[in-house]
Design a protein around this motif. Structure first.
Motif, PDB file in Angstrom:
ATOM      1  N   LEU A 122       0.823  -1.208   0.000  1.00  0.00           N
ATOM      2  CA  LEU A 122       0.000   0.000   0.000  1.00  0.00           C
ATOM      3  C   LEU A 122       0.858   1.261   0.000  1.00  0.00           C
ATOM      4  CD1 LEU A 122      -2.779   1.243   0.069  1.00  0.00           C
ATOM      5  CD2 LEU A 122      -2.827   0.932   2.559  1.00  0.00           C
ATOM      6  N   VAL A 123       1.922   1.251   0.788  1.00  0.00           N
ATOM      7  CA  VAL A 123       2.800   2.426   0.830  1.00  0.00           C
ATOM      8  C   VAL A 123       3.472   2.651  -0.520  1.00  0.00           C
ATOM      9  CG1 VAL A 123       4.895   3.391   1.859  1.00  0.00           C
ATOM     10  CG2 VAL A 123       3.178   2.303   3.310  1.00  0.00           C
ATOM     11  N   ARG A 124       3.861   1.569  -1.177  1.00  0.00           N
ATOM     12  CA  ARG A 124       4.490   1.714  -2.495  1.00  0.00           C
ATOM     13  C   ARG A 124       3.557   2.376  -3.501  1.00  0.00           C
ATOM     14  NH1 ARG A 124       6.312  -4.012  -1.393  1.00  0.00           N
ATOM     15  NH2 ARG A 124       8.457  -3.836  -0.648  1.00  0.00           N
ATOM     16  N   LYS A 125       2.250   2.157  -3.355  1.00  0.00           N
ATOM     17  CA  LYS A 125       1.297   2.747  -4.282  1.00  0.00           C
ATOM     18  C   LYS A 125       0.937   4.188  -3.910  1.00  0.00           C
ATOM     19  CE  LYS A 125      -0.989  -1.699  -5.180  1.00  0.00           C
ATOM     20  NZ  LYS A 125      -2.256  -2.476  -4.987  1.00  0.00           N
ATOM     21  N   ALA A 126       0.789   4.447  -2.622  1.00  0.00           N
ATOM     22  CA  ALA A 126       0.222   5.721  -2.185  1.00  0.00           C
ATOM     23  C   ALA A 126       1.238   6.695  -1.607  1.00  0.00           C
ATOM     24  CB  ALA A 126      -0.869   5.446  -1.140  1.00  0.00           C
ATOM     25  N   HIS A 127       2.511   6.385  -1.684  1.00  0.00           N
ATOM     26  CA  HIS A 127       3.513   7.223  -1.028  1.00  0.00           C
ATOM     27  C   HIS A 127       3.492   8.662  -1.544  1.00  0.00           C
ATOM     28  CE1 HIS A 127       7.268   8.523   0.729  1.00  0.00           C
ATOM     29  NE2 HIS A 127       7.218   7.443   1.473  1.00  0.00           N
ATOM     30  N   ASP A 129       5.805  10.748  -1.984  1.00  0.00           N
ATOM     31  CA  ASP A 129       6.904  11.091  -2.881  1.00  0.00           C
ATOM     32  C   ASP A 129       6.552  10.854  -4.342  1.00  0.00           C
ATOM     33  OD1 ASP A 129       8.347  11.812  -0.705  1.00  0.00           O
ATOM     34  OD2 ASP A 129       9.704  10.102  -0.726  1.00  0.00           O
ATOM     35  N   LEU A 130       5.467  10.141  -4.597  1.00  0.00           N
ATOM     36  CA  LEU A 130       5.040   9.897  -5.973  1.00  0.00           C
ATOM     37  C   LEU A 130       4.122  11.005  -6.497  1.00  0.00           C
ATOM     38  CD1 LEU A 130       4.296   6.063  -5.748  1.00  0.00           C
ATOM     39  CD2 LEU A 130       6.355   7.185  -6.628  1.00  0.00           C
ATOM     40  N   ALA A 131       3.758  11.940  -5.641  1.00  0.00           N
ATOM     41  CA  ALA A 131       2.870  13.026  -6.062  1.00  0.00           C
ATOM     42  C   ALA A 131       3.588  13.974  -7.018  1.00  0.00           C
ATOM     43  CB  ALA A 131       2.381  13.791  -4.838  1.00  0.00           C
ATOM     44  N   ARG A 132       2.817  14.558  -7.927  1.00  0.00           N
ATOM     45  CA  ARG A 132       3.383  15.483  -8.906  1.00  0.00           C
ATOM     46  C   ARG A 132       2.948  16.924  -8.687  1.00  0.00           C
ATOM     47  NH1 ARG A 132       7.756  12.977 -10.372  1.00  0.00           N
ATOM     48  NH2 ARG A 132       7.329  10.826 -11.013  1.00  0.00           N
ATOM     49  N   ASP A 133       2.096  17.151  -7.685  1.00  0.00           N
ATOM     50  CA  ASP A 133       1.710  18.527  -7.353  1.00  0.00           C
ATOM     51  C   ASP A 133       1.377  18.572  -5.865  1.00  0.00           C
ATOM     52  OD1 ASP A 133      -1.171  17.892  -6.960  1.00  0.00           O
ATOM     53  OD2 ASP A 133      -1.128  17.558  -9.133  1.00  0.00           O
ATOM     54  N   ASP A 134       1.239  19.797  -5.343  1.00  0.00           N
ATOM     55  CA  ASP A 134       1.026  19.986  -3.905  1.00  0.00           C
ATOM     56  C   ASP A 134      -0.294  19.389  -3.428  1.00  0.00           C
ATOM     57  OD1 ASP A 134       3.441  21.262  -3.730  1.00  0.00           O
ATOM     58  OD2 ASP A 134       2.600  23.290  -3.840  1.00  0.00           O
ATOM     59  N   ALA A 135      -1.351  19.515  -4.223  1.00  0.00           N
ATOM     60  CA  ALA A 135      -2.651  18.988  -3.818  1.00  0.00           C
ATOM     61  C   ALA A 135      -2.605  17.475  -3.681  1.00  0.00           C
ATOM     62  CB  ALA A 135      -3.722  19.404  -4.830  1.00  0.00           C
ATOM     63  N   ARG A 137       0.086  15.685  -3.119  1.00  0.00           N
ATOM     64  CA  ARG A 137       0.942  15.347  -1.980  1.00  0.00           C
ATOM     65  C   ARG A 137       0.164  15.472  -0.679  1.00  0.00           C
ATOM     66  NH1 ARG A 137       5.860  14.617   0.106  1.00  0.00           N
ATOM     67  NH2 ARG A 137       6.780  14.372  -1.946  1.00  0.00           N
ATOM     68  N   THR A 138      -0.642  16.522  -0.547  1.00  0.00           N
ATOM     69  CA  THR A 138      -1.433  16.700   0.669  1.00  0.00           C
ATOM     70  C   THR A 138      -2.381  15.524   0.879  1.00  0.00           C
ATOM     71  OG1 THR A 138      -1.328  19.114   0.487  1.00  0.00           O
ATOM     72  CG2 THR A 138      -3.092  18.189   1.837  1.00  0.00           C
ATOM     73  N   ARG A 140      -2.061  12.460  -0.311  1.00  0.00           N
ATOM     74  CA  ARG A 140      -1.291  11.263   0.009  1.00  0.00           C
ATOM     75  C   ARG A 140      -0.721  11.326   1.423  1.00  0.00           C
ATOM     76  NH1 ARG A 140       0.964   8.054  -4.397  1.00  0.00           N
ATOM     77  NH2 ARG A 140      -0.060   8.566  -6.371  1.00  0.00           N
ATOM     78  N   ASP A 141      -0.279  12.500   1.864  1.00  0.00           N
ATOM     79  CA  ASP A 141       0.245  12.640   3.229  1.00  0.00           C
ATOM     80  C   ASP A 141      -0.806  12.227   4.252  1.00  0.00           C
ATOM     81  OD1 ASP A 141       2.856  13.473   2.786  1.00  0.00           O
ATOM     82  OD2 ASP A 141       2.327  15.582   2.643  1.00  0.00           O
ATOM     83  N   ALA A 142      -2.033  12.721   4.083  1.00  0.00           N
ATOM     84  CA  ALA A 142      -3.101  12.407   5.027  1.00  0.00           C
ATOM     85  C   ALA A 142      -3.434  10.920   4.989  1.00  0.00           C
ATOM     86  CB  ALA A 142      -4.346  13.239   4.698  1.00  0.00           C
ATOM     87  N   PHE A 143      -3.425  10.341   3.799  1.00  0.00           N
ATOM     88  CA  PHE A 143      -3.758   8.924   3.662  1.00  0.00           C
ATOM     89  C   PHE A 143      -2.683   8.052   4.302  1.00  0.00           C
ATOM     90  CE2 PHE A 143      -3.793   4.879   1.365  1.00  0.00           C
ATOM     91  CZ  PHE A 143      -5.122   4.515   1.506  1.00  0.00           C
TER      92      PHE A 143
END
Length: 247
Positions: A122-127, A129-135, A137-138, A140-143
């Motif tokens: 799950l972490v490999r999919k939702a990490h 660091d894989l985000a491409r914009d701030d929204a 990343r936010t 994914r951080d919460a998840f």
């Protein structure tokens, strides 16, 4: 860059799983063995007092007073905050309560292998660091914060529910090629984050609890049982000695 991202994610997973083991070992160590340590302190105080009463030696009396004082330590952070907060912040149980989640204290140092597998995938999919914009990343951080909390409790059912939630969520934005400057900036950020994680990993490994876990890397739960047996033997030995002194 993709290789660096994946390497960093694997490193973060390793650090987080070890952090959970250190935290769980520390908590279970306190829960299971704390009463034994307290009993040993009390026996040491009684033995010192019995020796002082028998000899009347000023040095023995001083030692008895010191031993008795150690049985009643000053309140620590955990006691002052009534089990809600320790020196490292809110306990996982407290975080779960504030997030209106069921409280499930850890039963083992290391979650089951299947729980660890679900967590890693799950972490490999939702990490983040894989985000491409701030929204993104936010989001994914919460998840991932929820994922880490469930893993810390060893709650495989909650992790599987989070897997279903992630898979039902919005599809990731279509990837676009980046300018070379963006790529270099990204690599630099990844390098800095890896350095930070390396420092965290070193601190965990060098801690007293981390060092104990490294003594039994394959089965840290068994180490608790081994320590408990040793403490029980120490208690029995001190009780026998005290009986001789006061008998």
């Amino acid at each position: 860059m993709r290789a660096a991202e994946q390497a960093l994610i694997e490193f973060e997973i390793a650090v987080e799983t070890f952090r959970v083991e250190v935290e769980n070992f520390s908590r279970l160590h306190h829960q299971r063995l704390g009463p034994m340590y307290a009993r040993l302190d009390e026996l040491d105080a009684q033995i010192a007092e019995a020796v002082a009463a028998r000899t009347g030696d000023p040095e023995d009396i001083r030692k008895a007073r010191e031993a008795r004082a150690s049985v009643l330590p000053m309140p620590n952070v955990e006691e002052l905050f009534h089990g809600w907060m320790g020196s490292d912040g809110l306990f996982p149980e407290s975080q779960a309560m504030l997030a209106e989640q069921s409280v499930q204290p850890p039963q083992k140092v290391r979650p089951s292998e299947e729980t660890r597998k679900v967590y890693r995938d799950l972490v490999r999919k939702a990490h983040p660091d894989l985000a491409r914009d701030d929204a993104e990343r936010t989001r994914r951080d919460a998840f991932i914060a929820r994922v880490n909390m469930a893993y810390g409790r060893g709650d495989e059912a909650a992790l599987r529910e989070l897997v279903r939630e992630w898979e039902a969520g919005p599809a990731p934005a279509e990837e676009r090629l980046s300018e070379s400057e963006e790529l270099y900036a990204r690599l630099e950020w990844l390098a800095e984050r890896k350095e930070m994680l390396a420092a965290v990993a070193a601190e965990l490994e060098e801690s007293a609890i981390g060092a104990m876990i490294k003594m039994a890397p394959q089965d840290p739960d068994a180490l608790l049982d081994e320590i408990a047996e040793k403490l029980l033997a120490d208690v029995a030995e001190r009780e026998a000695y005290l009986a001789q002194l006061v008998g």
